[in-house]
Write a protein that holds these residues in place. Structure first.
Motif, PDB file in Angstrom:
ATOM      1  N   LYS A   1      22.736   1.453  33.310  1.00 61.22           N
ATOM      2  CA  LYS A   1      22.359   2.552  32.412  1.00 61.22           C
ATOM      3  C   LYS A   1      23.380   2.718  31.297  1.00 61.22           C
ATOM      4  O   LYS A   1      23.023   2.891  30.125  1.00 61.22           O
ATOM      5  CB  LYS A   1      22.241   3.847  33.219  1.00 61.22           C
ATOM      6  CG  LYS A   1      21.781   5.042  32.393  1.00 61.22           C
ATOM      7  CD  LYS A   1      21.588   6.277  33.261  1.00 61.22           C
ATOM      8  CE  LYS A   1      21.086   7.454  32.426  1.00 61.22           C
ATOM      9  NZ  LYS A   1      20.876   8.664  33.263  1.00 61.22           N
ATOM     10  N   THR A   2      24.664   2.654  31.639  1.00 59.94           N
ATOM     11  CA  THR A   2      25.726   2.792  30.634  1.00 59.94           C
ATOM     12  C   THR A   2      25.715   1.622  29.662  1.00 59.94           C
ATOM     13  O   THR A   2      25.813   1.805  28.435  1.00 59.94           O
ATOM     14  CB  THR A   2      27.099   2.886  31.324  1.00 59.94           C
ATOM     15  OG1 THR A   2      27.105   3.997  32.215  1.00 59.94           O
ATOM     16  CG2 THR A   2      28.205   3.038  30.300  1.00 59.94           C
TER      17      THR A   2
ATOM     18  N   GLN B   4      23.275  -0.291  28.856  1.00 52.22           N
ATOM     19  CA  GLN B   4      22.080  -0.309  28.004  1.00 52.22           C
ATOM     20  C   GLN B   4      22.257   0.562  26.764  1.00 52.22           C
ATOM     21  O   GLN B   4      21.778   0.198  25.674  1.00 52.22           O
ATOM     22  CB  GLN B   4      20.862   0.165  28.814  1.00 52.22           C
ATOM     23  CG  GLN B   4      19.528   0.008  28.100  1.00 52.22           C
ATOM     24  CD  GLN B   4      19.180   1.171  27.193  1.00 52.22           C
ATOM     25  OE1 GLN B   4      19.462   2.337  27.538  1.00 52.22           O
ATOM     26  NE2 GLN B   4      18.566   0.894  26.057  1.00 52.22           N
ATOM     27  N   LYS B   5      22.932   1.679  26.906  1.00 55.01           N
ATOM     28  CA  LYS B   5      23.127   2.574  25.765  1.00 55.01           C
ATOM     29  C   LYS B   5      23.893   1.868  24.648  1.00 55.01           C
ATOM     30  O   LYS B   5      23.577   2.020  23.463  1.00 55.01           O
ATOM     31  CB  LYS B   5      23.879   3.835  26.200  1.00 55.01           C
ATOM     32  CG  LYS B   5      23.157   4.698  27.229  1.00 55.01           C
ATOM     33  CD  LYS B   5      21.843   5.230  26.688  1.00 55.01           C
ATOM     34  CE  LYS B   5      21.160   6.145  27.713  1.00 55.01           C
ATOM     35  NZ  LYS B   5      19.823   6.609  27.230  1.00 55.01           N
TER      36      LYS B   5
ATOM     37  N   ALA C 207      21.680  -1.096  23.102  1.00 55.09           N
ATOM     38  CA  ALA C 207      20.635  -0.636  22.181  1.00 55.09           C
ATOM     39  C   ALA C 207      21.162  -0.489  20.752  1.00 55.09           C
ATOM     40  O   ALA C 207      20.395  -0.524  19.789  1.00 55.09           O
ATOM     41  CB  ALA C 207      20.051   0.681  22.674  1.00 55.09           C
ATOM     42  N   LYS C 208      22.485  -0.331  20.617  1.00 57.12           N
ATOM     43  CA  LYS C 208      23.100  -0.202  19.296  1.00 57.12           C
ATOM     44  C   LYS C 208      23.562  -1.544  18.736  1.00 57.12           C
ATOM     45  O   LYS C 208      24.078  -1.611  17.612  1.00 57.12           O
ATOM     46  CB  LYS C 208      24.294   0.756  19.376  1.00 57.12           C
ATOM     47  CG  LYS C 208      23.915   2.176  19.797  1.00 57.12           C
ATOM     48  CD  LYS C 208      25.154   3.049  19.965  1.00 57.12           C
ATOM     49  CE  LYS C 208      24.779   4.443  20.455  1.00 57.12           C
ATOM     50  NZ  LYS C 208      25.976   5.295  20.675  1.00 57.12           N
TER      51      LYS C 208
ATOM     52  N   GLY D 227      14.945   1.222  28.735  1.00 58.67           N
ATOM     53  CA  GLY D 227      16.151   1.561  29.494  1.00 58.67           C
ATOM     54  C   GLY D 227      16.540   0.439  30.426  1.00 58.67           C
ATOM     55  O   GLY D 227      16.931  -0.639  29.983  1.00 58.67           O
TER      56      GLY D 227
ATOM     57  N   ASN E  40      16.978  -3.484  26.247  1.00 58.49           N
ATOM     58  CA  ASN E  40      17.091  -2.969  27.609  1.00 58.49           C
ATOM     59  C   ASN E  40      18.236  -3.648  28.354  1.00 58.49           C
ATOM     60  O   ASN E  40      18.700  -4.722  27.967  1.00 58.49           O
ATOM     61  CB  ASN E  40      15.797  -3.233  28.391  1.00 58.49           C
ATOM     62  CG  ASN E  40      14.588  -2.576  27.763  1.00 58.49           C
ATOM     63  OD1 ASN E  40      14.451  -1.364  27.792  1.00 58.49           O
ATOM     64  ND2 ASN E  40      13.710  -3.380  27.171  1.00 58.49           N
ATOM     65  N   SER E  41      18.669  -3.048  29.461  1.00 59.03           N
ATOM     66  CA  SER E  41      19.516  -3.751  30.422  1.00 59.03           C
ATOM     67  C   SER E  41      18.612  -4.291  31.514  1.00 59.03           C
ATOM     68  O   SER E  41      17.443  -3.902  31.621  1.00 59.03           O
ATOM     69  CB  SER E  41      20.585  -2.825  31.004  1.00 59.03           C
ATOM     70  OG  SER E  41      19.995  -1.711  31.641  1.00 59.03           O
TER      71      SER E  41
END
Length: 496
Positions: free
Chosen positions: A63-64, A66-67, A70-71, A160, A187-188
């Motif tokens: 989750k971390t 992926q954030k 995405a950038k 996500g 996504n991750s």
């Protein structure tokens, strides 16, 4: 060799590690899962038996990561995918070796799977740049009652964390068909490979590691489905599930809730043969479609529905080709190799014995040694036989003789499955009419069913699946639309 050279760090002693936070790790469970070689029926590899605690950690990290991913600029994502594709092709031999030992895939076909997977990754990178680099611009006055006071900008954003679960028969190709679209879309990815095929998948994941993807973006957990299977598919950190397999997929779909699903769950692909068909072409495609990789393909021809007038001739031609197939170990590139597990062989034998008890004609003597089953064509199969409806996933093919096109379509559509089908005829009008009537996701005209090329849409109806695969469709499925609306104080018109 598998587990050597650049792959040395993925193995500890005789147990392969799992992949988390950009590192190869041993499970705290201290346990391993044995992978049985289908040919020798002895343990050939071992993988970590990951725990639920370790799965939780993987999800947290995914989750971390992926954030941040995405950038990452779209061109940079594509660049890393191209690197992974090149590495996969470069190291095709040790990965192919794993496929030979884990799933008894013929050596030549194993290499082809790895190379094809590299091509799939590269194509996905290019398609993703084109597809995700575009958006839509909408104006409000196209809908009745509105002035041009609103501008709507739409784009595609990642879902996500994507959970990818490939099957044993293509553990590399059907893994990357999920991994590459997920990553290019931002996504991750958490991969749960099948037990048979896990070591090939771990080698493949190491190619992504060597390509330099950010830590935590890609994870690969191994272990028993009974311990981490449901825990993974029902994990609150999962935002999308892409699954290829069998009945397990139906169970997952009932538990998934609001999570987007992409599933392919098998087929009973029907081959309808009309009187005017080129029987030599039909016979070649039946043998290729029904018996390649020992019939262990979702898109294998699973039942032949042939018009009575040409049935004798077709059966004779198919039998002549079956007699030329080589049977033996995958290392020798035999056409027919052992099926993946003893339980699979037992299931296939159960279908064969049921057909024998009910009077099917055996075109060859039924032969089995361990997991190795010789190719078998069953003629005069009737609808009351299990083989007429159940998916054998082995080198056994039933022939049902029909007296009308309608009879063939009825049998095809009465199946719970609806993945693919095929029709052989020289009459293109009849071919199109039959194709439209068949309740399957794809119909091949004058060719055996096939999933590829990998950019073609691939989907099933009924119990054969949910959603559509294929590179473009997978990218779209692993994203959602984001809209931004600009509100203007007064109507504005271009060049007004």
């Amino acid at each position: 060799m598998a587990g050597t050279g650049v792959f040395e760090e993925i193995i500890d002693g005789d147990v392969y590690k799992y992949y988390s936070e950009g590192e190869w790790r041993k499970s705290s469970s201290g346990k391993s899962v044995a992978i049985i070689n289908p040919t020798t029926r002895k343990t050939h590899y071992k993988v970590q038996a990951c725990t639920q605690v370790e799965v939780n950690k993987v999800m947290e990290v995914a989750k971390t990561a992926q954030k941040a991913w995405a950038k990452t600029p779209l061109w940079k994502r594509a660049e890393l995918l191209h690197k992974a594709a090149a590495l996969l092709k470069e190291h095709r031999e040790p990965i192919a070796e794993c496929l030979v030992k884990e799933i008894a895939k013929p050596a030549k076909d194993a290499v082809i799977e790895v190379v094809r997977s590299g091509d799939l990754i590269s194509y996905t990178a290019e398609e993703g740049v084109r597809l995700l680099g575009e958006g839509k611009f909408l104006v409000s006055d196209s809908f009745p009652g509105n002035e041009r006071t609103k501008y709507c900008l739409t784009s595609k954003i990642p879902l996500g964390v994507v959970l990818a679960i490939p099957p044993f028969n293509y553990p590399v190709n059907l893994a990357v068909s999920k991994i590459a679209p997920a990553l290019i879309a931002g996504n991750s990815l958490v991969l749960k490979p099948p037990t048979q095929g896990a070591v090939a998948a771990l080698h493949m994941v190491h190619c992504f590691h060597l390509a330099g993807f950010p830590k935590g973006l890609i994870s690969c957990v191994t272990g028993k489905g009974s311990e981490i299977g449901d825990f993974l598919t029902m994990h609150p950190g999962v935002n999308c599930i892409s699954f290829t397999g069998g009945d397990t997929g139906i169970a997952i779909s009932k538990k998934a809730g609001m999570v987007p699903l992409q599933m392919e769950l098998g087929g009973k692909d029907a081959c309808i043969v009309l009187e005017d068909a080129d029987l030599d072409l039909v016979a070649a495609n039946i043998v290729k479609g029904g018996f390649s990789y020992s019939g262990q393909r979702c898109t294998a021809v699973k039942v032949v529905l042939v018009m009575e007038l040409v049935a004798d001739s077709l059966v004779e031609k198919v039998n002549a080709k079956l007699a030329k197939l080589t049977v033996g170990p995958p290392e020798d590139d035999c056409d027919i190799t052992p099926v993946v597990t003893e339980s699979s062989a037992n299931f296939i034998e159960g279908l064969v014995m049921d057909a024998k008890e009910k009077g099917a004609t055996f075109c060859q003597e039924y032969q089995r040694e361990g997991n190795l089953i010789w190719p078998l064509l069953l003629d005069h199969v009737r609808p009351d036989m299990r083989i007429a409806w159940e998916e054998p996933f082995g080198p056994v093919l039933p022939v049902i003789r029909i007296n009308s096109i309608e009879e063939g379509i009825h049998h095809c559509n009465a199946s719970n499955f609806g993945l693919q089908g095929c029709v052989f005829t020289r009459d293109i009008v009849k071919a199109i009419m039959i194709s439209d009537a068949m309740e399957t996701g794809t119909v091949q005209i004058n060719s055996a069913p096939a999933r590829g090329p990998d950019h073609f849409p691939f989907q099933g109806l009924k119990d054969s699946g949910i959603g559509s695969q294929g590179i473009t469709n997978s990218i779209n499925m692993m994203t959602k639309v984001k809209s931004t609306v600009i509100n203007l104080p007064s109507p504005s018109y271009t060049m007004g």
